[in-house]
Structures are given as structure tokens and as C-alpha cells.
Scaffold this motif. Structure first.
Motif, PDB file in Angstrom:
ATOM      1  N   SER A  14       0.831  -1.210   0.000  1.00  0.00           N
ATOM      2  CA  SER A  14       0.000   0.000   0.000  1.00  0.00           C
ATOM      3  C   SER A  14       0.860   1.252   0.000  1.00  0.00           C
ATOM      4  CB  SER A  14      -0.925   0.009   1.220  1.00  0.00           C
ATOM      5  OG  SER A  14      -1.860  -1.039   1.131  1.00  0.00           O
ATOM      6  N   ASP A  15       1.905   1.259   0.819  1.00  0.00           N
ATOM      7  CA  ASP A  15       2.820   2.409   0.851  1.00  0.00           C
ATOM      8  C   ASP A  15       3.441   2.641  -0.524  1.00  0.00           C
ATOM      9  OD1 ASP A  15       2.323   2.857   3.539  1.00  0.00           O
ATOM     10  OD2 ASP A  15       4.164   1.870   4.234  1.00  0.00           O
ATOM     11  N   LYS A  16       3.795   1.550  -1.209  1.00  0.00           N
ATOM     12  CA  LYS A  16       4.400   1.673  -2.544  1.00  0.00           C
ATOM     13  C   LYS A  16       3.401   2.267  -3.532  1.00  0.00           C
ATOM     14  CE  LYS A  16       7.046  -0.775  -5.999  1.00  0.00           C
ATOM     15  NZ  LYS A  16       7.856  -1.946  -6.277  1.00  0.00           N
ATOM     16  N   LEU A  17       2.158   1.762  -3.520  1.00  0.00           N
ATOM     17  CA  LEU A  17       1.140   2.280  -4.431  1.00  0.00           C
ATOM     18  C   LEU A  17       0.857   3.758  -4.166  1.00  0.00           C
ATOM     19  CD1 LEU A  17      -1.301  -0.771  -4.505  1.00  0.00           C
ATOM     20  CD2 LEU A  17       0.168   0.028  -6.375  1.00  0.00           C
ATOM     21  N   LEU A  18       0.802   4.124  -2.902  1.00  0.00           N
ATOM     22  CA  LEU A  18       0.584   5.535  -2.560  1.00  0.00           C
ATOM     23  C   LEU A  18       1.771   6.395  -3.008  1.00  0.00           C
ATOM     24  CD1 LEU A  18      -0.976   5.048   0.982  1.00  0.00           C
ATOM     25  CD2 LEU A  18      -2.160   5.843  -1.086  1.00  0.00           C
ATOM     26  N   ALA A  19       2.995   5.881  -2.833  1.00  0.00           N
ATOM     27  CA  ALA A  19       4.189   6.607  -3.270  1.00  0.00           C
ATOM     28  C   ALA A  19       4.222   6.766  -4.791  1.00  0.00           C
ATOM     29  CB  ALA A  19       5.456   5.891  -2.782  1.00  0.00           C
ATOM     30  N   LEU A  20       3.642   5.800  -5.505  1.00  0.00           N
ATOM     31  CA  LEU A  20       3.563   5.889  -6.973  1.00  0.00           C
ATOM     32  C   LEU A  20       2.523   6.914  -7.422  1.00  0.00           C
ATOM     33  CD1 LEU A  20       3.796   2.107  -7.874  1.00  0.00           C
ATOM     34  CD2 LEU A  20       5.461   3.873  -8.495  1.00  0.00           C
ATOM     35  N   GLY A  21       1.665   7.328  -6.487  1.00  0.00           N
ATOM     36  CA  GLY A  21       0.683   8.364  -6.800  1.00  0.00           C
ATOM     37  C   GLY A  21      -0.756   7.907  -6.871  1.00  0.00           C
ATOM     38  N   LEU A  22      -1.053   6.636  -6.530  1.00  0.00           N
ATOM     39  CA  LEU A  22      -2.447   6.191  -6.543  1.00  0.00           C
ATOM     40  C   LEU A  22      -3.252   6.984  -5.516  1.00  0.00           C
ATOM     41  CD1 LEU A  22      -1.942   3.775  -8.430  1.00  0.00           C
ATOM     42  CD2 LEU A  22      -3.265   2.426  -6.838  1.00  0.00           C
ATOM     43  N   LYS A  23      -4.465   7.355  -5.893  1.00  0.00           N
ATOM     44  CA  LYS A  23      -5.351   8.057  -4.973  1.00  0.00           C
ATOM     45  C   LYS A  23      -5.823   7.065  -3.901  1.00  0.00           C
ATOM     46  CE  LYS A  23      -7.386  11.283  -8.287  1.00  0.00           C
ATOM     47  NZ  LYS A  23      -8.631  11.626  -9.006  1.00  0.00           N
ATOM     48  N   PRO A  24      -5.778   7.463  -2.637  1.00  0.00           N
ATOM     49  CA  PRO A  24      -6.251   6.568  -1.575  1.00  0.00           C
ATOM     50  C   PRO A  24      -7.707   6.154  -1.765  1.00  0.00           C
ATOM     51  CG  PRO A  24      -5.130   8.462  -0.640  1.00  0.00           C
ATOM     52  CD  PRO A  24      -5.238   8.711  -2.115  1.00  0.00           C
ATOM     53  N   GLU A  25      -8.510   7.030  -2.372  1.00  0.00           N
ATOM     54  CA  GLU A  25      -9.932   6.704  -2.541  1.00  0.00           C
ATOM     55  C   GLU A  25     -10.183   5.628  -3.595  1.00  0.00           C
ATOM     56  OE1 GLU A  25      -9.223  10.855  -4.352  1.00  0.00           O
ATOM     57  OE2 GLU A  25      -8.625   9.779  -2.552  1.00  0.00           O
ATOM     58  N   THR A  26      -9.144   5.189  -4.320  1.00  0.00           N
ATOM     59  CA  THR A  26      -9.325   4.068  -5.242  1.00  0.00           C
ATOM     60  C   THR A  26      -9.286   2.727  -4.496  1.00  0.00           C
ATOM     61  OG1 THR A  26      -6.960   3.894  -5.767  1.00  0.00           O
ATOM     62  CG2 THR A  26      -8.307   5.319  -7.205  1.00  0.00           C
ATOM     63  N   ALA A  27      -8.827   2.755  -3.248  1.00  0.00           N
ATOM     64  CA  ALA A  27      -8.761   1.530  -2.443  1.00  0.00           C
ATOM     65  C   ALA A  27     -10.169   1.092  -2.058  1.00  0.00           C
ATOM     66  CB  ALA A  27      -7.922   1.776  -1.189  1.00  0.00           C
ATOM     67  N   ASP A  28     -10.363  -0.206  -1.937  1.00  0.00           N
ATOM     68  CA  ASP A  28     -11.659  -0.721  -1.531  1.00  0.00           C
ATOM     69  C   ASP A  28     -11.642  -1.292  -0.119  1.00  0.00           C
ATOM     70  OD1 ASP A  28     -10.020  -2.805  -2.382  1.00  0.00           O
ATOM     71  OD2 ASP A  28     -11.676  -3.987  -3.207  1.00  0.00           O
ATOM     72  N   MET A  29     -10.495  -1.213   0.538  1.00  0.00           N
ATOM     73  CA  MET A  29     -10.353  -1.701   1.900  1.00  0.00           C
ATOM     74  C   MET A  29      -9.395  -0.760   2.632  1.00  0.00           C
ATOM     75  SD  MET A  29      -9.843  -5.711   0.915  1.00  0.00           S
ATOM     76  CE  MET A  29     -10.484  -6.492   2.363  1.00  0.00           C
ATOM     77  N   TYR A  30      -9.257  -0.963   3.900  1.00  0.00           N
ATOM     78  CA  TYR A  30      -8.280  -0.182   4.636  1.00  0.00           C
ATOM     79  C   TYR A  30      -7.842  -0.936   5.883  1.00  0.00           C
ATOM     80  CZ  TYR A  30     -12.287   1.090   7.558  1.00  0.00           C
ATOM     81  OH  TYR A  30     -13.387   1.044   8.376  1.00  0.00           O
ATOM     82  N   LEU A  31      -6.645  -0.608   6.338  1.00  0.00           N
ATOM     83  CA  LEU A  31      -6.147  -1.117   7.611  1.00  0.00           C
ATOM     84  C   LEU A  31      -6.475  -0.053   8.639  1.00  0.00           C
ATOM     85  CD1 LEU A  31      -2.644  -2.480   6.562  1.00  0.00           C
ATOM     86  CD2 LEU A  31      -4.623  -3.828   7.232  1.00  0.00           C
ATOM     87  N   LYS A  32      -7.258  -0.415   9.610  1.00  0.00           N
ATOM     88  CA  LYS A  32      -7.677   0.532  10.640  1.00  0.00           C
ATOM     89  C   LYS A  32      -6.849   0.289  11.900  1.00  0.00           C
ATOM     90  CE  LYS A  32     -11.583   2.021  13.287  1.00  0.00           C
ATOM     91  NZ  LYS A  32     -12.659   2.883  12.992  1.00  0.00           N
ATOM     92  N   TYR A  33      -6.361   1.355  12.458  1.00  0.00           N
ATOM     93  CA  TYR A  33      -5.556   1.270  13.676  1.00  0.00           C
ATOM     94  C   TYR A  33      -6.489   1.389  14.875  1.00  0.00           C
ATOM     95  CZ  TYR A  33      -1.663   2.021  16.865  1.00  0.00           C
ATOM     96  OH  TYR A  33      -0.758   1.900  17.878  1.00  0.00           O
ATOM     97  N   ASP A  34      -6.427   0.437  15.803  1.00  0.00           N
ATOM     98  CA  ASP A  34      -7.310   0.478  16.970  1.00  0.00           C
ATOM     99  C   ASP A  34      -6.598   0.936  18.236  1.00  0.00           C
ATOM    100  OD1 ASP A  34      -5.794  -1.679  17.831  1.00  0.00           O
ATOM    101  OD2 ASP A  34      -7.463  -3.090  17.889  1.00  0.00           O
ATOM    102  N   GLY A  35      -5.410   1.496  18.080  1.00  0.00           N
ATOM    103  CA  GLY A  35      -4.641   1.953  19.239  1.00  0.00           C
ATOM    104  C   GLY A  35      -3.497   1.010  19.570  1.00  0.00           C
ATOM    105  N   ASN A  36      -3.640  -0.261  19.200  1.00  0.00           N
ATOM    106  CA  ASN A  36      -2.598  -1.255  19.475  1.00  0.00           C
ATOM    107  C   ASN A  36      -2.055  -1.892  18.211  1.00  0.00           C
ATOM    108  OD1 ASN A  36      -2.808  -1.095  22.351  1.00  0.00           O
ATOM    109  ND2 ASN A  36      -4.733  -2.223  22.183  1.00  0.00           N
ATOM    110  N   SER A  37      -2.961  -2.181  17.280  1.00  0.00           N
ATOM    111  CA  SER A  37      -2.550  -2.853  16.054  1.00  0.00           C
ATOM    112  C   SER A  37      -3.507  -2.490  14.926  1.00  0.00           C
ATOM    113  CB  SER A  37      -2.530  -4.368  16.266  1.00  0.00           C
ATOM    114  OG  SER A  37      -3.822  -4.807  16.627  1.00  0.00           O
ATOM    115  N   PHE A  38      -3.138  -2.924  13.724  1.00  0.00           N
ATOM    116  CA  PHE A  38      -3.971  -2.693  12.557  1.00  0.00           C
ATOM    117  C   PHE A  38      -4.829  -3.927  12.305  1.00  0.00           C
ATOM    118  CE2 PHE A  38      -0.545   0.311  11.717  1.00  0.00           C
ATOM    119  CZ  PHE A  38      -1.265   1.409  11.270  1.00  0.00           C
ATOM    120  N   PHE A  39      -6.049  -3.723  11.863  1.00  0.00           N
ATOM    121  CA  PHE A  39      -6.870  -4.832  11.398  1.00  0.00           C
ATOM    122  C   PHE A  39      -7.563  -4.401  10.121  1.00  0.00           C
ATOM    123  CE2 PHE A  39      -9.459  -2.427  14.325  1.00  0.00           C
ATOM    124  CZ  PHE A  39     -10.696  -2.336  13.713  1.00  0.00           C
TER     125      PHE A  39
END
Length: 141
Positions: A14-39
Motif C-alpha cells: 500500500s505504501d508503494k502504491l501511494l508513493a507511486l501516486g495512486l489516490k487513496p480513494e481508489t482503495a476498496d479496503m483499509y487497515l484501521k488502527y485500533d490503538g494497538n494494532s492494525f486490522f
């Protein structure tokens, strides 16, 4: 039998795609941080008749394989004028996957190395398409 299914891009992909310039809104999922870890969580689209989730600063957009394939162009023009366009093709091998952009079996414009996952192939081919100015600009910042 061992399955190595990957639901979506990893944080690094994901970091690579974002660095290449992909718009975040093209993603259909996300990793959400809950304070301890990502899910991983699915985002909602307008089709669902619900308000789409707005990414928070700590959330990381991710792309499923189906979304990455949707982002690929259906046709890639041949660099030589007058030739038919090429088409992306995901290929399964005994040792992994690769994506080729080809017209015919023996007429390949470009292809990825054999990768462990089809998502790796998509990230690689998207990088090549962006660098060669063949990726849909609507999907880029």
C-alpha cells in the motif's frame, strides 16, 4: 495443501502504491488502527447506499486483488504505430504468478517476474504502467 491467500495489499505494498501516486480513494479496503494494532476492514461504496467510510490519518488504504485488476487498463497501445493494442493477462504458474501485457502468446510487450502472489504482480505492473505513462490518470493524484 497449503494456501497462501492474501486478502489485500500489505502495508508495504500500500505504501508503494501511494508513493507511486495512486489516490487513496481508489482503495476498496483499509487497515484501521485500533490503538494497538492494525486490522483489515472493508470500505463501503455508494452502491451500498451507505456513506463511504472516510479514512482517518492513521488508517492505511489497501486494495483487494479484484480492485487492482479493475484499475488495470483493458488495452495498452503498442509503441509502434499501426499495431493492435496489448491486453493484461494474469498467468498462474507452478511456482507463482505473473502478469503479462500481450497481444498473442508470443507477442509480449512486458511482463512481471514470477511472484508469490497475484497482488505482488499487480503492484509491479501498476508501477511499470505509471512509469511509462500508460496508467489511467483519473486514478492518480
Amino acid at each position: 495443501m497449503e494456501f497462501k491467500s492474501q486478502i489485500a495489499t500489505t502495508r508495504e505494498q500500500s505504501d508503494k502504491l501511494l508513493a507511486l501516486g495512486l489516490k487513496p480513494e481508489t482503495a476498496d479496503m483499509y487497515l484501521k488502527y485500533d490503538g494497538n494494532s492494525f486490522f483489515i476492514t472493508y470500505t463501503l461504496t455508494a452502491k451500498d447506499k451507505l456513506v463511504p467510510y472516510t479514512l482517518k490519518e492513521e488508517d492505511i488504504p489497501t486494495w483487494s486483488l479484484s480492485r487492482l485488476l479493475e484499475l488495470l487498463p483493458v488495452k495498452v497501445p503498442d509503441p509502434k504505430p499501426g499495431f493492435e493494442p496489448h491486453h493484461p493477462e494474469l498467468i498462474i504458474h507452478e511456482k507463482g504468478y505473473n502478469i503479462s501485457i500481450r497481444r498473442y502468446a508470443a507477442d509480449c510487450l512486458v511482463g512481471t517476474h514470477i511472484e508469490d502472489s497475484p497482488i505482488d504482480c499487480c503492484v509491479s505492473i501498476i508501477e511499470w504502467l505509471i512509469k511509462n505513462k500508460l496508467f489511467n490518470k483519473e486514478h492518480l493524484k
